[in-house]
Scaffold this motif. Structure first.
Motif, PDB file in Angstrom:
ATOM      1  N   THR A  47     -19.575 -18.934 -10.224  1.00  0.00           N
ATOM      2  CA  THR A  47     -18.904 -19.498  -8.603  1.00  0.00           C
ATOM      3  C   THR A  47     -17.463 -20.009  -9.666  1.00  0.00           C
ATOM      4  O   THR A  47     -17.920 -20.827 -11.001  1.00  0.00           O
ATOM      5  N   ILE A  48     -16.107 -19.360  -9.141  1.00  0.00           N
ATOM      6  CA  ILE A  48     -15.003 -19.626  -9.360  1.00  0.00           C
ATOM      7  C   ILE A  48     -14.518 -20.826  -8.287  1.00  0.00           C
ATOM      8  O   ILE A  48     -14.903 -20.886  -7.704  1.00  0.00           O
ATOM      9  N   ARG A  49     -13.662 -21.666  -8.828  1.00  0.00           N
ATOM     10  CA  ARG A  49     -13.419 -22.753  -8.313  1.00  0.00           C
ATOM     11  C   ARG A  49     -11.886 -22.654  -7.860  1.00  0.00           C
ATOM     12  O   ARG A  49     -10.668 -22.244  -9.081  1.00  0.00           O
ATOM     13  N   ASP A  50     -11.015 -22.617  -7.423  1.00  0.00           N
ATOM     14  CA  ASP A  50      -8.762 -23.187  -7.234  1.00  0.00           C
ATOM     15  C   ASP A  50      -9.050 -24.571  -7.559  1.00  0.00           C
ATOM     16  O   ASP A  50      -9.998 -25.143  -6.255  1.00  0.00           O
ATOM     17  N   GLU A  51      -8.236 -24.712  -8.075  1.00  0.00           N
ATOM     18  CA  GLU A  51      -7.882 -26.166  -8.486  1.00  0.00           C
ATOM     19  C   GLU A  51      -6.765 -27.115  -9.153  1.00  0.00           C
ATOM     20  O   GLU A  51      -6.211 -25.930 -10.029  1.00  0.00           O
ATOM     21  N   VAL A  52      -6.633 -28.008  -8.517  1.00  0.00           N
ATOM     22  CA  VAL A  52      -5.240 -28.945  -8.910  1.00  0.00           C
ATOM     23  C   VAL A  52      -5.832 -29.466 -10.108  1.00  0.00           C
ATOM     24  O   VAL A  52      -5.718 -30.104  -9.957  1.00  0.00           O
ATOM     25  N   LEU A 267      -8.260 -31.523  -9.064  1.00  0.00           N
ATOM     26  CA  LEU A 267      -8.858 -31.122  -7.816  1.00  0.00           C
ATOM     27  C   LEU A 267      -9.739 -30.066  -7.364  1.00  0.00           C
ATOM     28  O   LEU A 267      -8.795 -29.002  -7.400  1.00  0.00           O
ATOM     29  N   ILE A 268     -10.501 -29.798  -6.763  1.00  0.00           N
ATOM     30  CA  ILE A 268     -10.805 -28.859  -6.322  1.00  0.00           C
ATOM     31  C   ILE A 268     -10.583 -28.449  -4.254  1.00  0.00           C
ATOM     32  O   ILE A 268     -10.985 -28.682  -4.166  1.00  0.00           O
ATOM     33  N   LYS A 269      -9.699 -27.313  -4.868  1.00  0.00           N
ATOM     34  CA  LYS A 269      -9.241 -26.694  -3.372  1.00  0.00           C
ATOM     35  C   LYS A 269     -10.387 -26.274  -2.464  1.00  0.00           C
ATOM     36  O   LYS A 269      -9.990 -26.499  -1.772  1.00  0.00           O
ATOM     37  N   THR A 270     -11.298 -24.685  -3.296  1.00  0.00           N
ATOM     38  CA  THR A 270     -11.545 -23.834  -3.116  1.00  0.00           C
ATOM     39  C   THR A 270     -12.744 -23.793  -3.554  1.00  0.00           C
ATOM     40  O   THR A 270     -12.593 -23.636  -5.032  1.00  0.00           O
ATOM     41  N   SER A 271     -14.227 -22.854  -3.145  1.00  0.00           N
ATOM     42  CA  SER A 271     -14.989 -23.095  -4.780  1.00  0.00           C
ATOM     43  C   SER A 271     -15.674 -21.849  -3.630  1.00  0.00           C
ATOM     44  O   SER A 271     -16.093 -21.342  -2.474  1.00  0.00           O
TER      45      SER A 271
END
Length: 361
Positions: A47-52, A267-271
């Motif tokens: 599981t990877i996440r696109d985060e800020v 801040l997790i934008k997508t997962s």
């Protein structure tokens, strides 16, 4: 003559040694190249996440400074530093004897006017007393009741209560002190839930919505992650920083987080799920990327792959690789495509990388 014979003898001996060495090397045969040991791991889905990432400051859910509405002497303090109080709890009692007496006087006036009105009610019905007198008494009752409410409000101002449940700060006054509306007595904070304000670059505005998950870490609690969610986004972008303020809410049942703390936020934008491999296995060549695979016959195969998101020692493979295929991580420089190798699964290496990947995710 003897010198010539000696030179010929030396040359003959050298020739014999040369032919002897040739015969020996021919008998031994060509040197065999050793099979190198390499470290491999298997491509797996993670599981990877696109985060800020951002920095933010905590705020209490509700916060205020307790002050008096009037100038009066403090007669009693009902709290200690850091007490947790319920809504409506009496915190400070100011001198109120004069206003208690005023309330009592107002109650007497109301009662007297009501009794007098009751006495003449039947007389007005029988037209013995003019209706004007009844109206005068009713006006007197209304005025007395208003005076009673005014006296009760002034009396209530001498009792300071907690408007909401929370934790008190340090006490700033003592019994007997004269306080005014500008005198801070203590602070009250509701920290059962803390608000976390942080700035996000404006380019991420389309991906900002209430409900997005956030993870935060504080210097005071190394390694502990506090989870919450976005509750609101500011309606304006700061023209100086080109960033928008975002507010998140984090449960704080243990009251570990205090107002004013600096926190590092993700801040997790997508997962999503993705095929991930260690970044050490990727071989960049100009604008392309390759990996070395080890097949079931222990032969090395070079394959081009398409790399997606990179995350702290991990790389996402978008195309060119399937889950479970063995890829080389260590020993890549010792082999070439088609070489035979001795693959070893370094469990400790895999576990370390997996742990790092999970923390990055």
């Amino acid at each position: 003559m003897k010198k010539i014979v000696l030179v010929l003898a030396l040359l003959g001996g050298a020739g014999v040694l040369y032919w002897y060495s040739l015969d020996k090397s021919a008998a031994v045969g060509p040197r065999v190249k050793p099979i190198p040991n390499v470290v491999v791991t298997k491509a797996g889905v993670q599981t990877i996440r696109d985060e800020v990432e951002a920095l933010g400051t905590t705020r209490a859910n509700e916060s205020l400074t307790i002050t008096a509405k009037v100038t009066e002497l403090v007669t009693k303090m009902n709290f200690d530093d850091g007490d947790v109080v319920a809504k409506g709890a009496v915190l400070v009692q100011l001198q109120d004897s004069e206003h208690r007496a005023k309330v009592q006087v107002a109650k007497v006036k109301v009662g007297d006017a009501e009794r007098e009105l009751e006495r003449i009610r039947t007389l007005v019905t029988n037209k013995t007393v003019a209706a004007l007198e009844r109206d005068r008494l009713q006006t007197q009752i209304d005025t007395s009741r208003a005076e009673l409410e005014q006296a009760q409000a002034a009396l209530a101002d001498r009792t300071l209560v907690a408007p909401f449940a929370g934790r008190l700060g340090l006490r700033q006054v003592s019994p007997g002190a004269l306080v005014t509306p500008s005198t801070p007595i203590t602070t009250l904070d509701d920290i059962s839930v803390v608000k976390l304000d942080f700035a996000v670059p404006e380019r991420f505005i389309p991906q900002l919505n209430p409900g997005k998950m956030v993870e935060a870490e504080a210097v005071a609690y190394q390694g502990q992650v506090f989870k919450g969610k976005v509750i609101s986004i500011d309606s304006r972008v700061n023209p100086a920083t080109r960033a928008v303020m975002v507010r998140a809410e984090i449960p704080n049942k243990d009251a570990k987080l205090l107002p004013g703390m600096l926190m590092k936020i993700r801040l997790i934008k997508t997962s999503r799920e993705a095929l991930m491999i260690p970044e050490a296995a990727v071989i960049p060549l100009q604008n392309r990327h390759y990996v070395y695979l080890v097949g079931s016959d222990n032969k090395v195969e070079r394959r081009e792959v398409v790399i997606g998101l990179r995350k702290r020692g991990w790389a996402e493979v978008v195309e060119g690789l399937s889950e479970g295929e063995a890829i080389m991580v260590h020993g890549i420089l010792k082999v070439r495509p088609g070489d035979e190798v001795k693959p070893e699964m370094n469990e400790r290496f895999s576990a370390a990388v997996a742990t790092e990947g999970e923390s990055a995710a």
